[in-house]
Enzyme design. Structure first.
Site, mmCIF file in Angstrom:
data_model
loop_
_atom_site.group_PDB
_atom_site.id
_atom_site.type_symbol
_atom_site.label_atom_id
_atom_site.label_comp_id
_atom_site.label_asym_id
_atom_site.label_seq_id
_atom_site.Cartn_x
_atom_site.Cartn_y
_atom_site.Cartn_z
ATOM 1 N N LYS A 58 25.984 -10.704 30.703
ATOM 2 C CA LYS A 58 26.540 -11.361 29.512
ATOM 3 C C LYS A 58 28.053 -11.514 29.646
ATOM 4 O O LYS A 58 28.616 -12.558 29.299
ATOM 5 C CB LYS A 58 26.200 -10.542 28.263
ATOM 6 C CG LYS A 58 26.778 -11.122 26.985
ATOM 7 C CD LYS A 58 26.482 -10.221 25.793
ATOM 8 C CE LYS A 58 27.151 -10.762 24.525
ATOM 9 N NZ LYS A 58 26.923 -9.876 23.356
ATOM 10 N N ASP A 82 28.416 1.600 28.551
ATOM 11 C CA ASP A 82 27.737 1.618 27.262
ATOM 12 C C ASP A 82 28.352 2.751 26.458
ATOM 13 O O ASP A 82 28.109 3.933 26.735
ATOM 14 C CB ASP A 82 26.233 1.842 27.454
ATOM 15 C CG ASP A 82 25.465 1.860 26.132
ATOM 16 O OD1 ASP A 82 26.112 1.750 25.066
ATOM 17 O OD2 ASP A 82 24.232 1.986 26.162
ATOM 18 N N ASN A 109 38.919 -1.724 22.893
ATOM 19 C CA ASN A 109 38.640 -2.864 22.022
ATOM 20 C C ASN A 109 37.208 -2.892 21.487
ATOM 21 O O ASN A 109 36.967 -3.383 20.389
ATOM 22 C CB ASN A 109 38.930 -4.150 22.811
ATOM 23 C CG ASN A 109 38.356 -5.391 22.169
ATOM 24 O OD1 ASN A 109 38.957 -5.986 21.291
ATOM 25 N ND2 ASN A 109 37.164 -5.791 22.618
ATOM 26 N N SER A 156 41.386 -0.328 15.554
ATOM 27 C CA SER A 156 40.837 0.204 14.321
ATOM 28 C C SER A 156 40.526 -0.969 13.399
ATOM 29 O O SER A 156 40.121 -2.037 13.857
ATOM 30 C CB SER A 156 41.829 1.192 13.692
ATOM 31 O OG SER A 156 41.324 1.695 12.471
ATOM 32 N N TYR A 183 31.322 2.906 8.921
ATOM 33 C CA TYR A 183 32.315 2.101 9.644
ATOM 34 C C TYR A 183 33.719 2.608 9.343
ATOM 35 O O TYR A 183 34.545 2.779 10.252
ATOM 36 C CB TYR A 183 32.174 0.635 9.247
ATOM 37 C CG TYR A 183 33.129 -0.299 9.961
ATOM 38 C CD1 TYR A 183 33.055 -0.475 11.336
ATOM 39 C CD2 TYR A 183 34.105 -1.012 9.258
ATOM 40 C CE1 TYR A 183 33.918 -1.334 12.002
ATOM 41 C CE2 TYR A 183 34.969 -1.874 9.901
ATOM 42 C CZ TYR A 183 34.878 -2.028 11.277
ATOM 43 O OH TYR A 183 35.740 -2.872 11.930
ATOM 44 N N LYS A 187 36.548 4.022 11.972
ATOM 45 C CA LYS A 187 37.836 3.339 12.159
ATOM 46 C C LYS A 187 39.012 4.271 11.843
ATOM 47 O O LYS A 187 40.071 4.155 12.470
ATOM 48 C CB LYS A 187 37.886 2.086 11.294
ATOM 49 C CG LYS A 187 36.892 0.998 11.701
ATOM 50 C CD LYS A 187 37.250 0.367 13.042
ATOM 51 C CE LYS A 187 36.471 0.838 14.208
ATOM 52 N NZ LYS A 187 36.847 0.178 15.491
#
Length: 320
Positions: A58, A82, A109, A156, A183, A187
């Protein structure tokens, strides 16, 4: 005179006139969105780039138009990683260590957002395990390869304002799972990791910083249901009912990464949180949509997360 950049600045605008020849940079998540754009602009300015991806096929497809844009034959290499697997993070880290080729910048990232409740290969809550613990192990493995003057960037999000980390229940064993709460925790962890890493490395001239790229419509939002999108818009709605949520395009979203890594002064961004190509101010006003929460930059909180992370991954990293 230093150029002023902001929310609408793009990667190419930020790096205009910047020659990255001789620099070697690692970017995780090089198979879509911000990762692909970050690799593109760095290679176009002469940098040698190593991109990581869970699916290398990919990544090659996503980078097919990027390879020809590399300046002066700058190489773009790919490594399988991974982040939802500590085995994979250690394997990728060890492969790069074996090459013994140093890095000038590492850009953490990659990530996932607001996904359904699940667990990583090692049994961690998916978002905390992928966004934080995977990078915690992988980046720490690579610290010996960082040159003096190097930088580490962790991506973040403004989502950190949703929640502090929960060191007593990081895997939602006793807490009702909410996708955006998970989430937010992950972050905040990204910011605290940069704070703790910066403290450990700045004596060697290496700085770490965290950043918010902005709201960008990429594959990161693949798990967003209409209900979750409405929850997100509600968080950005003013008292008058107007939504202040604004989306950037991908080159604008990746601009803060390259600004923090290659344009801003290292002493200005080290241990800080950046957004819209500037260092953000601490802002604990829950009605505000800018700035960074004080809990995310708390040195004691950062050290507590570091200790908890070492406990969870079963490995200690002595970097001092």
């Amino acid at each position: 005179m230093t150029k002023a950049f902001g929310a609408e600045s793009t990667t190419d605008e930020v790096l205009e006139g910047v020659d990255l020849s001789g620099k070697r940079i690692l970017v995780t998540g090089a198979s879509a969105g911000l990762g692909v754009e970050t690799v593109r602009t760095l290679a176009a300015h002469g940098a040698s780039v190593v991109g990581t991806a869970r699916d290398l096929a990919k990544a090659r497809r996503a980078l097919a138009e990027v390879f020809p844009q590399a300046a002066k034959g700058a190489p773009i290499d790919l490594v399988e990683l991974d982040l939802a697997s500590l085995k994979s993070a250690r394997k990728a880290g060890n492969e790069l260590l074996a090459q013994a080729r140093p890095f000038d910048v590492i850009i953490a990232n990659a990530g996932v957002m607001a996904c359904p409740q699940g667990k990583t290969e090692d049994g961690f809550e998916t978002q905390f395990g992928t966004n934080h613990l995977g990078h915690f192990v992988f980046v720490n493995k690579l610290v010996p390869l960082l040159k003096p003057g190097a930088r580490v960037l962790t991506l973040s999000s403004a989502g950190h304002r949703i929640s502090d980390v929960d060191l007593d229940d990081p895997n939602f064993a006793r807490t009702e799972y909410q996708p955006f709460t998970a989430y937010g925790r992950s972050k905040t962890a990204n910011i605290l990791f940069a704070v703790a890493l910066d403290r450990r490395l700045k004596g060697r001239g290496i700085r770490a910083t965290s950043l918010h790229p902005g709201g960008i419509q990429t594959e990161l939002g693949r798990h967003l249901t209409p209900e979750l999108i409405e929850q997100m818009r509600a968080r950005w709605r003013t008292s008058s009912g107007e939504s202040t949520l604004r989306f950037k395009n991908v080159p604008q979203g990746a601009a803060t990464s390259v600004w923090s890594g290659f344009v801003a002064r290292s002493e200005a961004v080290g241990g800080r949180y950046c957004e819209d190509c500037h260092v953000a101010e601490v802002n604990d006003d829950t009605t505000s949509r800018i700035g960074v929460r004080s809990y995310a930059l708390d040195p004691a909180r950062a050290e507590a997360l570091w200790s908890k992370s070492e406990e969870m991954v079963g490995e200690q990293f002595s970097l001092n």
